[in-house]
Scaffold this motif. Sequence first.
Motif, PDB file in Angstrom:
ATOM      1  N   GLY A 254       0.809  -1.211   0.000  1.00  0.00           N
ATOM      2  CA  GLY A 254       0.000   0.000   0.000  1.00  0.00           C
ATOM      3  C   GLY A 254       0.841   1.258   0.000  1.00  0.00           C
ATOM      4  O   GLY A 254       0.531   2.234  -0.705  1.00  0.00           O
ATOM      5  N   ARG A 255       1.904   1.255   0.814  1.00  0.00           N
ATOM      6  CA  ARG A 255       2.798   2.410   0.826  1.00  0.00           C
ATOM      7  C   ARG A 255       3.442   2.619  -0.550  1.00  0.00           C
ATOM      8  O   ARG A 255       3.584   3.749  -1.021  1.00  0.00           O
ATOM      9  CB  ARG A 255       3.894   2.208   1.884  1.00  0.00           C
ATOM     10  N   ALA A 256       3.825   1.517  -1.177  1.00  0.00           N
ATOM     11  CA  ALA A 256       4.472   1.622  -2.483  1.00  0.00           C
ATOM     12  C   ALA A 256       3.516   2.178  -3.533  1.00  0.00           C
ATOM     13  O   ALA A 256       3.864   3.082  -4.296  1.00  0.00           O
ATOM     14  CB  ALA A 256       4.991   0.249  -2.914  1.00  0.00           C
ATOM     15  N   VAL A 257       2.296   1.644  -3.558  1.00  0.00           N
ATOM     16  CA  VAL A 257       1.324   2.100  -4.547  1.00  0.00           C
ATOM     17  C   VAL A 257       1.004   3.583  -4.337  1.00  0.00           C
ATOM     18  O   VAL A 257       0.854   4.350  -5.299  1.00  0.00           O
ATOM     19  CB  VAL A 257       0.057   1.237  -4.502  1.00  0.00           C
ATOM     20  N   SER A 258       0.900   3.999  -3.072  1.00  0.00           N
ATOM     21  CA  SER A 258       0.626   5.400  -2.781  1.00  0.00           C
ATOM     22  C   SER A 258       1.750   6.298  -3.295  1.00  0.00           C
ATOM     23  O   SER A 258       1.500   7.361  -3.892  1.00  0.00           O
ATOM     24  CB  SER A 258       0.447   5.595  -1.279  1.00  0.00           C
ATOM     25  N   ARG A 259       2.978   5.876  -3.074  1.00  0.00           N
ATOM     26  CA  ARG A 259       4.116   6.666  -3.555  1.00  0.00           C
ATOM     27  C   ARG A 259       4.159   6.709  -5.084  1.00  0.00           C
ATOM     28  O   ARG A 259       4.453   7.741  -5.692  1.00  0.00           O
ATOM     29  CB  ARG A 259       5.425   6.081  -3.008  1.00  0.00           C
ATOM     30  N   ILE A 260       3.862   5.565  -5.710  1.00  0.00           N
ATOM     31  CA  ILE A 260       3.888   5.506  -7.174  1.00  0.00           C
ATOM     32  C   ILE A 260       2.828   6.432  -7.763  1.00  0.00           C
ATOM     33  O   ILE A 260       3.071   7.140  -8.749  1.00  0.00           O
ATOM     34  CB  ILE A 260       3.678   4.051  -7.650  1.00  0.00           C
ATOM     35  N   ALA A 261       1.649   6.440  -7.149  1.00  0.00           N
ATOM     36  CA  ALA A 261       0.568   7.290  -7.644  1.00  0.00           C
ATOM     37  C   ALA A 261       0.929   8.773  -7.544  1.00  0.00           C
ATOM     38  O   ALA A 261       0.389   9.596  -8.292  1.00  0.00           O
ATOM     39  CB  ALA A 261      -0.712   7.010  -6.864  1.00  0.00           C
ATOM     40  N   ALA A 262       1.830   9.110  -6.629  1.00  0.00           N
ATOM     41  CA  ALA A 262       2.200  10.516  -6.434  1.00  0.00           C
ATOM     42  C   ALA A 262       3.423  10.940  -7.243  1.00  0.00           C
ATOM     43  O   ALA A 262       3.848  12.094  -7.155  1.00  0.00           O
ATOM     44  CB  ALA A 262       2.467  10.756  -4.946  1.00  0.00           C
ATOM     45  N   LEU A 263       3.980  10.038  -8.031  1.00  0.00           N
ATOM     46  CA  LEU A 263       5.170  10.397  -8.801  1.00  0.00           C
ATOM     47  C   LEU A 263       4.853  11.525  -9.785  1.00  0.00           C
ATOM     48  O   LEU A 263       3.864  11.458 -10.522  1.00  0.00           O
ATOM     49  CB  LEU A 263       5.690   9.186  -9.586  1.00  0.00           C
ATOM     50  N   PRO A 264       5.672  12.566  -9.837  1.00  0.00           N
ATOM     51  CA  PRO A 264       5.457  13.636 -10.829  1.00  0.00           C
ATOM     52  C   PRO A 264       5.896  13.153 -12.211  1.00  0.00           C
ATOM     53  O   PRO A 264       7.029  12.703 -12.393  1.00  0.00           O
ATOM     54  CB  PRO A 264       6.346  14.766 -10.323  1.00  0.00           C
ATOM     55  N   LEU A 265       4.991  13.222 -13.167  1.00  0.00           N
ATOM     56  CA  LEU A 265       5.278  12.752 -14.516  1.00  0.00           C
ATOM     57  C   LEU A 265       5.157  13.912 -15.494  1.00  0.00           C
ATOM     58  O   LEU A 265       4.284  14.763 -15.352  1.00  0.00           O
ATOM     59  CB  LEU A 265       4.305  11.638 -14.918  1.00  0.00           C
ATOM     60  N   PRO A 266       6.002  13.950 -16.492  1.00  0.00           N
ATOM     61  CA  PRO A 266       5.944  15.051 -17.460  1.00  0.00           C
ATOM     62  C   PRO A 266       4.731  14.917 -18.377  1.00  0.00           C
ATOM     63  O   PRO A 266       4.311  13.805 -18.719  1.00  0.00           O
ATOM     64  CB  PRO A 266       7.244  14.889 -18.252  1.00  0.00           C
TER      65      PRO A 266
END
Length: 433
Positions: A254-266
């Motif tokens: 869950g922590r990983a998915v949350s962090r991935i969802a917040a990644l800034p993408l161009p």
Amino acid sequence: MLTHPRLVRGLALLHLLPAVPVSAAVGDARVQELDAEVGRLARRASVAAALRAGADEEPRVLAWQETVAAIPAPTGDEGARARWLQRQFEILGLEEIGIDGTGNVVAELPGGRDRPRALVTAHLDHIFPLGTDLTPRREGSRLIGPGIHDNARGVAVMLAAVAALSRVDPDLRGPVVFAGTVGEEGLGDLRGMKALFAGGPGRSADYVVNVDGAGLDRVVTRGLGSRRYRVTYRGPGGHSWNDFGTPNPANALGRAVSRIAALPLPAQPRTSVTVGRLAGGTSINAIPQEAWFEADLRSEDAATLREVERAFTDAIVAALREERAVRGEGQGRLEMDVELVGDRPAGALRPNALLARAARAVTRRFGVEPVQAVSSTDANVPLSMGVEAVSLGGGGVGGRSHTLEEWFDPVAGRNGIERLVLLLLLLAEVDAD
């Protein structure tokens, strides 16, 4: 990048293909001249006869499409569909027919010239598991069923091109290799096309034309790169009450998915990160011993994809450390495994490449202004290796891909067949004269 040393008359045509954006090419006098060349080619007696025959056989093309769609071919288990295609190649009189060690069905239509050598491909596999009812049904003008246009349409149009080209004077064409490829979808990782270029006919191809799905307007000239991962967190597990406080793989996930969802993408180049599947645990009242997820990372730009991959790695490692820090390791250690399960290389066809300009010219013949597109298809492999390649639709209209309600409407479907045939003949005309 392959060169073309035999351009004589062809050199006179190449300058007619301007290296400008498609929108700027509309109305350009040189483009109009090339369009006229396509028209002259189509009016040649044997070419015109072949195109008429292809149009007359549209019912057979649709019958092929329905038949192939009904044959199970989930990624990794394409054998039945491959054997069917092999038989069709035999009926149509191709040569050097066989199924290679990877499962691709390969055959050759000889030409009156040694060059150019073209490779035409269409993938055989679909995403649906064994046991799925694949039988197409008709509703009005539409065919409806899993895989009916992705990629039953591509396979059927490839066969139609074989039938049409067989009627053309061999001196008008170079040899054409036709291949039904395996492993294009999902975790197949383009393994069929990779095999063709590792030790098969791809090594000698001057051009690759991949037929995938329906439509006429899109000309895919850029291969969308992707990296696919399965991330697994493992711990000792235990009872939800008695062992509470034990490091929990589900929490780390869950922590990983949350962090991935917040990644800034161009926004440009377009880039995406998607968590597509996740699972773990055995009971609602148990701390799981294992939890895993699969993620798909894509970008139009190879360098950007590498940057996103590094950020993704940082996110899953940070999630592991967080869960370790919160729970401690007194009741067992939390571990992480990372497996690369897919690697689709990125690549791009130069806008002024012969194949790109020829594909635009033949598309315009049907009153359609081509749209240069980016996608993840079998064409990724040759594009990544510097071989000229495009991916084209097979005409008609399709929708709801990768669902049980996928559909195909054959409106103007013959145009997809004619475009493929004319493209192959135009390449031979320009390249080998």
